[in-house]
Design a protein around this motif. Structure first.
Motif, mmCIF file in Angstrom:
data_model
loop_
_atom_site.group_PDB
_atom_site.id
_atom_site.type_symbol
_atom_site.label_atom_id
_atom_site.label_comp_id
_atom_site.label_asym_id
_atom_site.label_seq_id
_atom_site.Cartn_x
_atom_site.Cartn_y
_atom_site.Cartn_z
ATOM 1 N N PHE A 146 0.831 -1.218 0.000
ATOM 2 C CA PHE A 146 0.000 0.000 0.000
ATOM 3 C C PHE A 146 0.865 1.267 0.000
ATOM 4 N N ILE A 147 1.934 1.258 0.771
ATOM 5 C CA ILE A 147 2.722 2.467 1.009
ATOM 6 C C ILE A 147 3.800 2.682 -0.058
ATOM 7 N N ALA A 148 4.049 1.657 -0.879
ATOM 8 C CA ALA A 148 5.215 1.658 -1.777
ATOM 9 C C ALA A 148 5.331 2.911 -2.633
ATOM 10 N N ASP A 149 4.202 3.399 -3.149
ATOM 11 C CA ASP A 149 4.285 4.538 -4.070
ATOM 12 C C ASP A 149 3.957 5.870 -3.409
ATOM 13 N N LYS A 150 3.828 5.873 -2.080
ATOM 14 C CA LYS A 150 3.513 7.123 -1.376
ATOM 15 C C LYS A 150 4.793 7.945 -1.203
ATOM 16 N N PRO A 151 4.755 9.252 -1.513
ATOM 17 C CA PRO A 151 5.962 10.081 -1.369
ATOM 18 C C PRO A 151 6.309 10.292 0.102
ATOM 19 N N ASN A 180 5.782 4.365 7.394
ATOM 20 C CA ASN A 180 4.735 5.161 6.754
ATOM 21 C C ASN A 180 5.274 6.223 5.798
ATOM 22 N N HIS A 181 6.588 6.208 5.546
ATOM 23 C CA HIS A 181 7.249 7.209 4.703
ATOM 24 C C HIS A 181 7.147 8.614 5.303
ATOM 25 N N PHE A 182 7.144 8.672 6.642
ATOM 26 C CA PHE A 182 7.218 9.953 7.338
ATOM 27 C C PHE A 182 8.652 10.130 7.836
ATOM 28 N N LYS A 183 9.345 11.135 7.301
ATOM 29 C CA LYS A 183 10.731 11.389 7.703
ATOM 30 C C LYS A 183 10.726 12.226 8.973
ATOM 31 N N ASN A 184 11.141 11.608 10.064
ATOM 32 C CA ASN A 184 11.116 12.247 11.379
ATOM 33 C C ASN A 184 12.186 13.339 11.456
ATOM 34 N N ASP A 205 11.438 21.964 9.418
ATOM 35 C CA ASP A 205 10.297 22.515 8.690
ATOM 36 C C ASP A 205 9.364 21.394 8.210
ATOM 37 N N PRO A 206 8.646 20.743 9.127
ATOM 38 C CA PRO A 206 7.878 19.560 8.752
ATOM 39 C C PRO A 206 6.670 19.866 7.865
ATOM 40 N N ASP A 207 6.287 18.862 7.080
ATOM 41 C CA ASP A 207 5.045 18.940 6.314
ATOM 42 C C ASP A 207 3.859 18.578 7.202
ATOM 43 N N LEU A 208 4.129 17.713 8.179
ATOM 44 C CA LEU A 208 3.076 17.202 9.054
ATOM 45 C C LEU A 208 3.508 17.300 10.509
ATOM 46 N N VAL A 209 2.611 17.729 11.366
ATOM 47 C CA VAL A 209 2.845 17.705 12.812
ATOM 48 C C VAL A 209 1.797 16.768 13.419
ATOM 49 N N PHE A 210 2.266 15.674 14.009
ATOM 50 C CA PHE A 210 1.364 14.717 14.636
ATOM 51 C C PHE A 210 1.272 15.002 16.134
ATOM 52 N N LEU A 211 0.060 15.111 16.633
ATOM 53 C CA LEU A 211 -0.179 15.280 18.062
ATOM 54 C C LEU A 211 -0.812 13.993 18.571
ATOM 55 N N SER A 212 -0.080 13.285 19.408
ATOM 56 C CA SER A 212 -0.499 11.958 19.854
ATOM 57 C C SER A 212 -1.540 12.039 20.968
ATOM 58 N N SER A 213 -2.397 11.039 21.028
ATOM 59 C CA SER A 213 -3.418 10.981 22.087
ATOM 60 C C SER A 213 -2.841 10.517 23.418
ATOM 61 N N GLU A 214 -1.634 9.961 23.391
ATOM 62 C CA GLU A 214 -0.981 9.525 24.626
ATOM 63 C C GLU A 214 0.534 9.561 24.432
ATOM 64 N N PRO A 215 1.314 9.749 25.482
ATOM 65 C CA PRO A 215 0.919 9.844 26.884
ATOM 66 C C PRO A 215 0.316 11.210 27.282
ATOM 67 N N TYR A 216 0.456 12.223 26.412
ATOM 68 C CA TYR A 216 -0.158 13.524 26.723
ATOM 69 C C TYR A 216 -1.408 13.705 25.851
ATOM 70 N N PRO A 217 -2.523 14.106 26.444
ATOM 71 C CA PRO A 217 -3.760 14.270 25.670
ATOM 72 C C PRO A 217 -3.838 15.642 24.992
#
Length: 265
Positions: A146-151, A180-184, A205-217
């Motif tokens: 599924f992820i193979a062709d995702k940039p 997931n092809h997300f460069k940290n 300069d990220p394209d995506l900022v992920f805010l996790s549900s845990e350990p901090y809500p």
């Protein structure tokens, strides 16, 4: 008698299959349940929320970082299941005075599969363990197609606030980000670096900022706070269990990641 080595390289010898288990890690509690070991589980942490009914049927022995030693001793366990990242070396040393403490160390998906196989051997649940290994491998291979062709997209994955902290390198979250092809952008800053928001664009300069549900809500106001320092980044709330829980949860995580990619595109 069986002798087995845990993922920290500690050799354990058991006269018979352990039948009274204390689990100090939520994701490993879920795995033990999925291997058919509900009856053998006698103690869990207050964070062991899957499956939910265990909280009312099992003894709660504290958290992952603060355990109640006397409650555990009174449960007379044959084995305690811990994890290098979740539980401190001091906790493991103290609990080792009660009974053997089996410590897992999960960074890669292969480490995860090894843990499942180890539990199969430890608790005489080899058939159940192999089923979960096969399920995980099947879902893993399917997701790779599924992820193979995702940039690749640059990403920051926040786990804490005040101070802000992100997932860095050498941990399971980072492995799943890479898959997931997300460069940290913080993968050279240590395992869980403290982050200065005002430097986020300079540091990657990220394209995506992920805010996790845990350990901090994380909440909307935190997304706005971070958004003041990013330029074009899209802020996405994500299910922290899917990125940080190993064990049987990984099978569900691959489906979740497919949905996540649909959300961000």
């Amino acid at each position: 008698m069986k002798s087995l080595t845990d993922q920290m390289g500690t050799l354990h010898t058991f006269e018979q299959t352990p039948v009274r288990i204390v689990s100090l890690v939520p994701s490993q509690t879920e795995l033990l349940f999925d291997l058919g070991l509900e009856e053998q589980l006698v103690g869990i942490t207050k964070f062991c929320i899957h499956p939910y009914h265990l909280k009312s049927t099992k003894k709660i022995i504290g958290g992952t970082k603060k355990v109640h030693y006397e409650k555990i001793r009174l449960l007379a366990p044959d084995i305690i299941i811990a994890n290098k990242e979740e539980n401190t070396a001091e906790i493991v040393a103290e609990l080792s005075k009660i009974c053997p403490v089996w410590v897992t160390n999960i960074i890669t998906i292969e480490d995860n599969l090894q843990m499942i196989a180890d539990f199969g051997q430890l608790f005489n649940k080899r058939t159940d363990a192999q089923k979960w290994i096969d399920k995980t491998r099947y879902a893993y291979e399917d997701f790779k197609r599924f992820i193979a062709d995702k940039p690749e997209k640059k990403a920051a994955y926040f786990i804490w606030r005040d101070p802000y902290m992100a997932a860095g390198s050498d941990n399971f979250i980072n492995e799943l980000l890479k898959l997931n092809h997300f460069k940290n952008i913080y993968d050279t800053k240590g395992r869980y670096p403290e982050v200065e928001l005002k430097k986020i664009r300079l540091e990657g300069d990220p394209d995506l900022v992920f805010l996790s549900s845990e350990p901090y809500p994380f909440k909307d106001e935190h997304a706005f706070e971070i958004g003041r320092f990013t330029h074009h980044a899209k802020t996405v709330f994500v299910d922290g269990e899917m990125f940080s829980w190993y064990g049987s949860r990984l099978v569900k995580a691959f489906d979740y990641f497919k949905q996540l990619h649909q959300r961000i595109t």
